[in-house]
Design a protein around this motif. Sequence first.
Motif, PDB file in Angstrom:
ATOM      1  N   ILE A 180       0.847  -1.196   0.000  1.00  0.00           N
ATOM      2  CA  ILE A 180       0.000   0.000   0.000  1.00  0.00           C
ATOM      3  C   ILE A 180       0.882   1.246   0.000  1.00  0.00           C
ATOM      4  N   HIS A 181       0.836   1.990  -1.113  1.00  0.00           N
ATOM      5  CA  HIS A 181       1.563   3.257  -1.243  1.00  0.00           C
ATOM      6  C   HIS A 181       0.660   4.373  -1.764  1.00  0.00           C
ATOM      7  N   LEU A 224      -8.829  -0.968   6.491  1.00  0.00           N
ATOM      8  CA  LEU A 224      -7.466  -1.217   6.969  1.00  0.00           C
ATOM      9  C   LEU A 224      -6.425  -0.620   6.021  1.00  0.00           C
ATOM     10  N   ALA A 225      -6.630  -0.794   4.720  1.00  0.00           N
ATOM     11  CA  ALA A 225      -5.689  -0.245   3.733  1.00  0.00           C
ATOM     12  C   ALA A 225      -5.696   1.278   3.751  1.00  0.00           C
ATOM     13  N   ARG A 226      -6.883   1.867   3.889  1.00  0.00           N
ATOM     14  CA  ARG A 226      -6.981   3.328   3.937  1.00  0.00           C
ATOM     15  C   ARG A 226      -6.245   3.866   5.167  1.00  0.00           C
ATOM     16  N   ASN A 227      -6.360   3.173   6.291  1.00  0.00           N
ATOM     17  CA  ASN A 227      -5.653   3.611   7.489  1.00  0.00           C
ATOM     18  C   ASN A 227      -4.139   3.537   7.303  1.00  0.00           C
ATOM     19  N   ILE A 228      -3.669   2.492   6.635  1.00  0.00           N
ATOM     20  CA  ILE A 228      -2.236   2.417   6.324  1.00  0.00           C
ATOM     21  C   ILE A 228      -1.832   3.639   5.501  1.00  0.00           C
ATOM     22  N   TYR A 229      -2.583   3.901   4.447  1.00  0.00           N
ATOM     23  CA  TYR A 229      -2.279   5.012   3.538  1.00  0.00           C
ATOM     24  C   TYR A 229      -2.303   6.364   4.269  1.00  0.00           C
TER      25      TYR A 229
END
Length: 133
Positions: free
Chosen positions: A9-10, A46-51
């Motif tokens: 995730i970037h 979850l991915a949005r929080n990583i980003y």
Amino acid sequence: MAYRSSVDIHTEWDIVAARQLGRNEAKKVGFGTVDQARITTAISELARNIYLYAGAGKIEIERLNDDGMFGIAIIASDEGPGIPDVRKVMEDGYSTSGGLGAGMPGVKRLMDDFRIDTERGKGTTITAVKWLR
């Protein structure tokens, strides 16, 4: 041997790729459309929080087989700042981004098992599991 695949995730496009991977893996395990939507919603959050909060990280999808019980695990990991107050993050309505605050508590409700491992300055790993009924 468990089957595991991942998306780094970037960018926001990586969030879309992680959702697609999760939906495809959920189909392969045998989840119906409602549970596929639950799983992809959890992945998206979850991915949005990583980003947003870590800048970069990884979403891993693992197919599970535990003595004939089938499921899917989502492992969201990053090397960001960590979560300073896990209890606060798990409160309904809490948001640091101005959103609805349904994030982490919503993911926990959508999935069967949910665990947060975090260390300030080192990062966070969140594992969420959904079992096939």
